[in-house]
Design an enzyme around this catalytic site. Structure first.
Site, PDB file in Angstrom:
ATOM      1  N   LYS A  59     -13.964   2.389 -20.886  1.00 53.48           N
ATOM      2  CA  LYS A  59     -14.866   2.040 -19.781  1.00 53.48           C
ATOM      3  C   LYS A  59     -14.465   2.779 -18.503  1.00 53.48           C
ATOM      4  CE  LYS A  59     -16.126  -2.333 -21.849  1.00 53.48           C
ATOM      5  NZ  LYS A  59     -15.883  -3.770 -22.028  1.00 53.48           N
ATOM      6  N   GLN A 102     -12.972  -8.779 -19.247  1.00 55.95           N
ATOM      7  CA  GLN A 102     -12.861  -8.263 -20.610  1.00 55.95           C
ATOM      8  C   GLN A 102     -12.575  -9.426 -21.571  1.00 55.95           C
ATOM      9  OE1 GLN A 102     -13.360  -4.956 -21.652  1.00 55.95           O
ATOM     10  NE2 GLN A 102     -13.280  -5.910 -23.655  1.00 55.95           N
ATOM     11  N   ASP A 125     -21.915  -7.232 -16.812  1.00 52.13           N
ATOM     12  CA  ASP A 125     -21.980  -7.411 -18.266  1.00 52.13           C
ATOM     13  C   ASP A 125     -23.249  -8.180 -18.647  1.00 52.13           C
ATOM     14  OD1 ASP A 125     -20.312  -6.291 -20.148  1.00 52.13           O
ATOM     15  OD2 ASP A 125     -18.659  -7.675 -19.769  1.00 52.13           O
TER      16      ASP A 125
END
Ligand SMILES: NC(=O)c1ccc[n+]([C@@H]2O[C@H](COP(=O)([O-])OP(=O)(O)OC[C@H]3O[C@@H](n4cnc5c(N)ncnc54)[C@H](O)[C@@H]3O)[C@@H](O)[C@H]2O)c1
Length: 295
Positions: A59, A102, A125
């Site tokens: 990422k 995460q 997200d």
């Protein structure tokens, strides 16, 4: 052409994002507006899960390529849920345009409780209730990144979804449920007839559905769940699964055999994984533009 190459499609998206950011910075830092900084993303990593370390590295690399500043914020495995909620509250008011937590989190922390605290503006997200709800209603939202990435992959290869029968195997809040909703929505990439299956779907019913599907999306986390005998000739297969089998990473599809029948199929790795990151990058740029009132 048979392979839905997520690596290639994501490079195209990230290149375009970089150009867009550069254009905006050139224009906005000219005479008319106040100075606008580059987009900034933070990634919260709790503990040191080996797979998470590798996802986070990919990422940050994608951010570099897109011209987005990124920072990994690490916390020890023994951070409490309350302490992590406080950190999220600080990030909600920070200089970052967006941030992600995460997953997975350590067992003593409830992921939904944490995700619920992320302000929807910074939730790149697309997991927070507001973004999920807006996505489901077809309103502008940061869309769940993996499902968004799958839509972009379908779009990249000009695959028709209107009126097609799509079977989604797996119904998690982060992948299976949102992709089923998005493909059922009334947009260009959508307008499908969607069947959503999960672990409770009897095997004979699952096979009945997959056999007549035009598109099968598998997001279950079970190696070899979708086999050749379960699909029709010409099927399009999107494999979201990431499973470790010995020292190999495999998806949820018996790729070698299903490949023979499929008209299009994603590889694992190199299919949905890079597109998830592309989805995240697109959400970050959106968050940055909204924050700076850029249309
Ligand atoms: N490529 C990516 O970027 C990406 C992103 C997220 C998740 N993943 C992978 O996708 C997979 C699914 O992830 P998740 O977070 O949605 O998982 P999850 O465990 O939260 O959900 C799995 C879903 O699959 C269903 N399921 C499990 N076994 C099944 C079976 N035998 N038949 C039918 N349904 C079954 C469950 O009922 C559940 O709805 C995992 O392998 C994960 O690593 C990949």
């Amino acid at each position: 052409m048979k392979i839905l190459d997520g690596k290639l499609a994501s490079i195209g998206i990230i290149d375009k994002v970089r150009e867009e950011i550069n254009d905006i910075l050139l224009k906005t830092n000219g005479r008319i507006r106040l100075k606008v900084d580059k987009p900034k993303m933070a990634i919260v990593l709790v503990g040191s899960h080996p797979a998470s370390e590798s996802y986070v590295k990919n990422k940050t690399k994608a951010c570099d390529n897109a011209g987005i500043e990124s920072k990994i914020i690490r916390f020890q495995n023994d951070i409490t849920e309350e302490e992590l909620i406080q950190k999220v509250k600080v990030l909600n008011k920070s200089e970052y345009d967006g941030f992600i937590i995460q997953l997975p989190l350590p067992e003593h922390i409830s992921a939904p409780n944490i995700l619920n605290e992320i302000s929807f503006e910074k939730d790149i997200d697309g997991f927070s209730p507001v973004n999920f709800g807006r996505m489901a209603l077809g309103l502008k939202a940061h869309r769940p990144a993996t499902a968004y990435g799958i839509l972009k992959l379908i779009q990249h290869y000009n695959i028709e979804t209107k009126g097609k029968h799509v079977v989604v195997i797996g119904r998690s809040n982060i992948v299976g449920k949102p992709i089923a909703i998005m493909l059922g929505n009334d947009f260009n990439i959508g307008r499908s007839t969607v069947t959503s299956c999960d672990i409770n779907t009897p095997k004979d019913l699952l096979v009945q559905e997959t056999k007549r599907a035009d598109i099968v999306i598998v997001a279950a986390g079970v190696p070899n769940l979708l086999t050749e005998d379960m699909v029709k000739e010409g099927v399009i297969v999107i494999d979201v699964g990431i499973n470790k089998l010995g020292d190999k990473i495999v998806g949820d599809v018996d790729f070698e055999n299903v490949f023979k029948k499929a008209s299009w199929i994603t590889p694992v790795p190199g299919g949905v994984g890079p597109m998830t990151i592309a989805g995240l990058i697109l959400n970050t740029v959106d968050a940055w533009k909204q924050r700076n009132y850029i249309n």
